[in-house]
Design a protein around this motif. Structure first.
Motif, mmCIF file in Angstrom:
data_model
loop_
_atom_site.group_PDB
_atom_site.id
_atom_site.type_symbol
_atom_site.label_atom_id
_atom_site.label_comp_id
_atom_site.label_asym_id
_atom_site.label_seq_id
_atom_site.Cartn_x
_atom_site.Cartn_y
_atom_site.Cartn_z
ATOM 1 N N ASP A 149 0.827 -1.206 0.000
ATOM 2 C CA ASP A 149 0.000 0.000 0.000
ATOM 3 C C ASP A 149 0.867 1.265 0.000
ATOM 4 O OD1 ASP A 149 -2.706 1.205 0.138
ATOM 5 O OD2 ASP A 149 -1.996 1.939 2.076
ATOM 6 N N SER A 150 1.978 1.239 0.725
ATOM 7 C CA SER A 150 2.851 2.424 0.741
ATOM 8 C C SER A 150 3.462 2.652 -0.641
ATOM 9 C CB SER A 150 3.932 2.309 1.815
ATOM 10 O OG SER A 150 4.875 1.324 1.485
ATOM 11 N N SER B 25 -6.271 -2.564 -1.658
ATOM 12 C CA SER B 25 -5.906 -2.493 -0.235
ATOM 13 C C SER B 25 -7.136 -2.587 0.652
ATOM 14 C CB SER B 25 -5.154 -1.187 0.061
ATOM 15 O OG SER B 25 -3.927 -1.166 -0.630
ATOM 16 N N ARG C 207 -8.272 3.774 -6.778
ATOM 17 C CA ARG C 207 -6.874 3.662 -6.352
ATOM 18 C C ARG C 207 -6.662 2.850 -5.086
ATOM 19 N NH1 ARG C 207 -4.128 9.603 -6.789
ATOM 20 N NH2 ARG C 207 -4.182 9.776 -9.043
ATOM 21 N N GLU C 208 -7.678 2.683 -4.280
ATOM 22 C CA GLU C 208 -7.516 2.016 -2.989
ATOM 23 C C GLU C 208 -8.302 0.710 -2.876
ATOM 24 O OE1 GLU C 208 -8.317 4.846 0.082
ATOM 25 O OE2 GLU C 208 -6.844 6.267 -0.697
ATOM 26 N N HIS D 103 1.049 6.831 -6.844
ATOM 27 C CA HIS D 103 -0.083 7.720 -7.139
ATOM 28 C C HIS D 103 0.183 9.164 -6.727
ATOM 29 C CE1 HIS D 103 -2.690 4.772 -8.847
ATOM 30 N NE2 HIS D 103 -2.405 3.952 -7.861
ATOM 31 N N ASP D 104 1.130 9.357 -5.815
ATOM 32 C CA ASP D 104 1.521 10.716 -5.442
ATOM 33 C C ASP D 104 2.593 11.262 -6.381
ATOM 34 O OD1 ASP D 104 -0.238 10.638 -3.329
ATOM 35 O OD2 ASP D 104 1.295 10.219 -1.811
ATOM 36 N N ASN E 198 -6.845 -2.204 -9.024
ATOM 37 C CA ASN E 198 -7.239 -0.804 -8.864
ATOM 38 C C ASN E 198 -7.640 -0.181 -10.201
ATOM 39 O OD1 ASN E 198 -6.744 -1.041 -6.141
ATOM 40 N ND2 ASN E 198 -4.800 0.044 -6.197
ATOM 41 N N ARG F 85 0.677 4.140 -2.873
ATOM 42 C CA ARG F 85 0.468 5.561 -2.563
ATOM 43 C C ARG F 85 1.599 6.426 -3.119
ATOM 44 N NH1 ARG F 85 -3.723 6.315 1.053
ATOM 45 N NH2 ARG F 85 -4.465 4.385 2.001
ATOM 46 N N GLN G 71 9.646 7.381 4.871
ATOM 47 C CA GLN G 71 8.947 6.127 4.610
ATOM 48 C C GLN G 71 9.949 4.982 4.518
ATOM 49 O OE1 GLN G 71 7.121 5.910 0.768
ATOM 50 N NE2 GLN G 71 5.792 4.222 1.349
#
Length: 177
Positions: free
Chosen positions: A23-24, A165, A161-162, A30-31, A155, A27, A40
């Motif tokens: 998941d990290s 997860s 996007r989530e 997507h960021d 996804n 993210r 992180q």
């Protein structure tokens, strides 16, 4: 007839820790970050350092459980459209991994494809892999990439996007209840 690679014989592992890692990464992508930020990365390093060998093995089993659960969901989704999950997922996965030669060595790609095929046919990826010996250091990035790419595939299919997860989180929550 039951197989020694039947999921009922497989340890689930630390699905929560494996999901946190995947998941990290999702993210971060997507960021718009291609690399995890320093904070992180430090957190991930601290967590993995605190696990020890058994904890690390548990996260490996957890990643294989994620692969199994993602492929189970994908199999159901593709079957609704009269499509074969192996035919739809494996070529995309292999092609994507081939475009990542710095982090995924070419000789690890068949093993990762094998994990996905095993899961897609209802077998435990971790038990399938154990037939061939211990995990190697060279397989760690490809294993993470396999779980990541399957989650991202889900996804994209769901346009959420989530979703991948959240699906696992909900499954874990219902298992604890």
């Amino acid at each position: 007839m039951s197989s020694p690679c039947d999921p009922e014989y497989a340890p689930a592992g630390d699905v929560g820790a494996a999901l946190m890692l995947i998941d990290s990464r999702l993210r971060a992508v997507h960021d718009g970050r291609t690399q995890p930020d320093g904070e992180q990365e430090q957190l991930i390093d601290q967590i993995t350092a605190s696990m020890g060998p058994r904890g690390a093995e548990s996260v490996l089993d957890g990643a294989c459980t994620l692969i199994f659960m993602y492929m189970k969901w994908l199999r159901t989704a593709y079957e609704r459209h009269d499509k074969d999950v192996i035919e739809c997922v494996v070529p995309h996965l292999v092609a994507t991994m081939r475009m990542m030669p710095r982090s995924i060595r070419p000789e690890t790609i068949p093993t990762m494809a094998g994990l996905v095929v095993a899961a897609g046919t209802g077998l435990s990826p971790s038990l399938w892999r154990k037939q061939y010996g211990d995990w190697t250091k060279e397989e760690m990035n490809p294993l993470e990439a396999t779980a990541f790419l399957l989650a991202e595939h889900i996804n994209r299919i769901t346009d959420d996007r989530e979703f991948a997860s959240r699906m696992i989180t909900q499954a874990l929550a219902s298992a604890y209840e």
